[in-house]
Design an enzyme around this catalytic site. Structure first.
Site, PDB file in Angstrom:
ATOM      1  NE  ARG A 102      -7.322   3.589 -16.824  1.00 30.53           N
ATOM      2  CZ  ARG A 102      -6.757   4.894 -17.141  1.00 30.53           C
ATOM      3  NH1 ARG A 102      -6.250   4.874 -18.338  1.00 30.53           N
ATOM      4  NH2 ARG A 102      -7.257   5.795 -16.683  1.00 30.53           N
ATOM      5  CE1 TYR A 117      -8.398  15.832  -8.480  1.00 29.55           C
ATOM      6  CE2 TYR A 117      -6.724  17.314  -8.371  1.00 29.55           C
ATOM      7  CZ  TYR A 117      -8.037  17.228  -8.751  1.00 29.55           C
ATOM      8  OH  TYR A 117      -9.068  18.072  -9.315  1.00 29.55           O
ATOM      9  CG  ASN A 164      37.510 -16.365  16.150  1.00 27.85           C
ATOM     10  OD1 ASN A 164      37.116 -15.462  15.445  1.00 27.85           O
ATOM     11  ND2 ASN A 164      37.663 -17.478  15.886  1.00 27.85           N
ATOM     12  CB  ALA A 180      -8.212   9.438  -2.453  1.00 24.78           C
ATOM     13  CB  ALA A 181     -14.107   8.583  -4.105  1.00 24.49           C
ATOM     14  CE1 TYR A 195      19.503 -17.431  14.012  1.00 24.58           C
ATOM     15  CE2 TYR A 195      19.705 -19.371  15.625  1.00 24.58           C
ATOM     16  CZ  TYR A 195      18.894 -18.165  15.019  1.00 24.58           C
ATOM     17  OH  TYR A 195      18.048 -17.815  15.687  1.00 24.58           O
ATOM     18  NE  ARG A 233      15.904 -13.383  11.291  1.00 25.45           N
ATOM     19  CZ  ARG A 233      15.459 -14.418  12.075  1.00 25.45           C
ATOM     20  NH1 ARG A 233      16.253 -15.461  12.262  1.00 25.45           N
ATOM     21  NH2 ARG A 233      14.348 -14.546  12.707  1.00 25.45           N
TER      22      ARG A 233
END
Ligand code: UD1
Ligand code: CA
Length: 456
Positions: free
Chosen positions: A18, A102, A375, A12-13, A364, A331
Site C-alpha cells: 500500500r 517491527y 569586496n 521487516a520482510a 559565482y 554549496r
C-alpha cells in the site's frame, strides 16, 4: 529471574504493497532516516547481545541502505509473523529473552521498551494499546483480568471485535520456551499464516504469565502501512522535536512549520523563522538567526550570524557575525570567516573567504581562495571550469573588484588590487595595482541616427 542476554528480532520482510513504491517500505523515511534505521538504533539503545533483522522483499536494497551492523536473516516466503521470528531462531541462545520489534514501527522509544522488559521479567511481556477504532488489529482477550489470548481481526467473533484493547505486535519472550512454542504454531486460521500472536495462548497453556504494558501514547507503537500513516508519524516526530528544542530555549516562530531531519546542536538565543528545514548535522552558535524558508544541511554557523530568508546552505562553515542572504546559495566547501557578507543570488562553492570580505550581489565564487576585507562587485564570476578541469582563483586581502568582472582561472590577484568594472582578467595581478581589461569607450559626436522613411 534470568534477564540476560537480550536479543532483538526485527520483522521487516513484508512487501508494503500500500505504499505504491519501488522502495521497500522500511526504507521510507521519518525525520530523514529510514524507518528501519530508527528501529535498529532504538534496539541498540537497549544494549542487546544481538540484533536480528528478518528481511525478504527488497532485501538487498534494505541491507545496502540501512548500513547498520546487524545479523540479517532471510525469510524467503512471508508465511506470517510467527514464521518470521522462527527464521531467527537458529541465532538465538537457549537462555535469556527475545524482544520482537517491527521495521515499520519507527517511533517506539527506549523508555517504552525498558518498561516492557521490566514488566516481563523472565515471562512474557506484551505491549498493548487501547484504540477507539480497533479495526484491523489483534484483540487482547482477558479472562478474570488475565491476558489469555490474542485474536486477529479476521478470526474474531463480534464479541471479540468489540474489544478495544489491541496488540501492538511488540512483545518479549523467554528463549527457553521459544523453540517449542514456535514449532507448535499452525496456520489453521483465516489468513493461513503462522501467527506470532498465538504464542500468548501457548504461554498460558504452559503456565507462563503474560504481562501487558499499555503504551503511553499510540504513536509509540503505530505502524506504517501507507503514505497517510507515514505523514502522520512524521508530523508527530517533528512536533516532538520542536517541543524539545523550544524547551531547550530555541525560539521557533512556529513549531508547526519547522523540520529537523537530523541533529541540531545550538547555543543560546537562537531564532528560527517559519518553514526552515535543517538536515544532517547542523550547529548554530549563540544568537544565530535563521530567516524564513531556508534549507540548511550539514552546516556549522558561528555566533551572531544571520541567515536571511530563502537561502540554501550545504556542507559549509560560517564564522561569527556574518550576514548571509536573502537568496544565497552556499554549496559544499564554502568556508566563510567571521563577518563575511554574502548577498542575494550569490553562489559560493569550495571557496574560502577571509574575515570581513563581501560578495553582496549576483556572483559565482567557485574553487577560490579569498583574503580578508575584500569586496567582490556585483556580477563577478570566477570562470573555474575549462570544460575538463576545475582551476583555482586566488584573491588577496583588501581587494576591490568592480561589477561584472570575469576572473578566468587559474589566476591570482595580490593584496590591494583594484579591478575596473567589466574586466575579463586572464593574467595574474601584482599587489597595489589597478587593472582594467576591457574595450575602451569610443564616442562619436554629432551622430545622426538613421530614421524610417514614413517619419519624414
Ligand atoms: C500484526 C499482529 C496483530 C497486531 C498488528 C499490529 C500477527 C499475526 N498479528 O498484524 O495482532 O495488532 O500486527 O500492527 O502478528 N512480517 C514478516 N514476515 C511475515 C509476515 C509479516 O516479516 O511473514 C512483518 C511485516 O513486514 C510487518 C510485520 O511483520 O512489518 C507485521 O505483519 P503484518 O502481516 O502486517 O501483521 P498485521 O496483520 O498488521
Ligand atoms: Ca501491519
Amino acid at each position: 529471574m534470568s534477564q540476560s542476554p537480550l536479543h532483538v528480532v526485527i520483522l521487516a520482510a513484508g512487501k508494503g504493497t500500500r505504499m505504491y513504491s519501488k522502495l521497500p517500505k522500511v526504507l521510507h523515511e521519518i525525520g530523514g532516516e529510514p524507518m528501519m534505521a530508527r528501529v535498529i538504533d532504538t534496539a541498540r539503545s537497549l544494549n542487546p547481545a544481538g540484533i536480528h533483522v528478518v528481511i525478504g522483499h527488497g532485501k538487498e536494497m534494505v541491507r545496502e541502505r540501512v548500513k547498520r551492523d546487524v545479523n540479517w536473516v532471510e525469510q524467503t516466503e512471508q508465511l506470517g509473523t510467527g514464521h518470521a521470528v522462527k527464521m531467527a531462531l537458529p541465532h538465538l541462545p537457549p537462555e535469556g529473552r527475545t524482544l520482537v520489534l517491527y521495521g515499520d514501527v519507527p517511533l517506539t522509544d527506549t523508555a517504552t521498551l525498558e518498561a516492557l522488559l521490566e514488566a516481563a521479567g523472565s515471562e512474557v511481556g506484551l505491549l498493548t494499546d487501547v484504540l477507539d477504532n480497533p479495526a484491523g488489529y489483534g484483540r487482547i482477550i482477558r479472562e478474570g483480568g488475565k491476558v489469555v489470548a490474542i485474536v486477529e481481526e479476521k478470526d474474531a467473533n463480534p464479541e471479540q471485535k468489540a474489544v478495544k484493547e489491541t496488540n501492538t505486535g511488540i512483545l518479549v519472550l523467554p528463549n527457553a520456551k521459544l523453540e517449542s512454542w514456535l514449532n507448535s504454531l499452525s496456520s489453521n486460521n483465516a489468513q493461513g499464516e503462522y501467527y506470532l500472536t498465538d504464542l500468548i495462548a501457548l504461554a498460558n497453556a504452559d503456565g507462563i504469565a503474560v504481562r501487558p504494558v499499555q503504551v503511553a501514547a499510540s504513536y509509540l507503537a503505530a505502524g506504517v502501512n501507507n503514505k497517510v500513516q507515514l505523514a502522520e508519524l512524521e508530523r508527530i516526530f517533528q512536533t516532538n522535536q520542536a517541543q524539545a528544542l523550544l524547551t531547550a530555549g530555541v525560539t521557533l516562530r512556529d513549531p508547526a512549520r519547522f523540520d529537523l531531519r537530523g541533529r541540531l546542536k545550538h547555543g543560546q538565543d537562537v531564532v528560527i523563522d517559519v518553514n526552515v528545514v535543517l538536515e544532517g548535522e547542523v550547529e548554530l552558535g549563540d544568537n544565530v538567526e535563521i530567516g524564513a524558508n531556508c534549507v540548511i544541511k550539514n552546516a556549522k554557523i558561528g555566533a551572531g550570524t544571520k541567515i536571511a530568508p530563502f537561502s540554501s546552505l550545504e556542507n559549509c562553515e560560517i564564522g561569527t557575525a556574518a550576514a548571509i542572504g536573502p537568496y544565497a546559495r552556499l554549496r559544499p566547501g564554502a568556508k566563510l570567516a567571521d563577518e563575511v557578507h554574502i548577498g542575494n543570488f550569490v553562489e559560493v562553492k569550495n571557496t574560502v573567504m577571509g574575515k570581513g570580505s563581501k560578495a553582496n550581489h549576483l556572483t559565482y565564487l567557485g574553487d577560490a581562495e579569498i583574503g580578508s576585507q575584500t569586496n567582490i562587485g556585483a556580477g563577478t564570476i570566477t570562470a573555474n571550469y575549462d570544460g575538463v578541469n576545475k582551476h583555482k582563483t586566488v584573491i588577496g586581502d583588501d581587494v576591490r573588484i568592480g561589477s561584472n568582472v570575469v576572473l578566468v582561472a587559474p589566476v591570482s590577484l595580490g593584496n590591494k588590487v583594484t579591478i575596473g568594472g567589466g574586466s575579463t582578467i586572464t593574467k595574474n595581478c601584482e599587489d597595489n595595482t589597478l587593472v582594467l581589461a576591457r574595450a575602451r569607450q569610443t564616442i562619436i559626436e554629432g551622430w545622426i541616427r538613421p530614421e524610417k522613411e514614413s517619419k519624414k
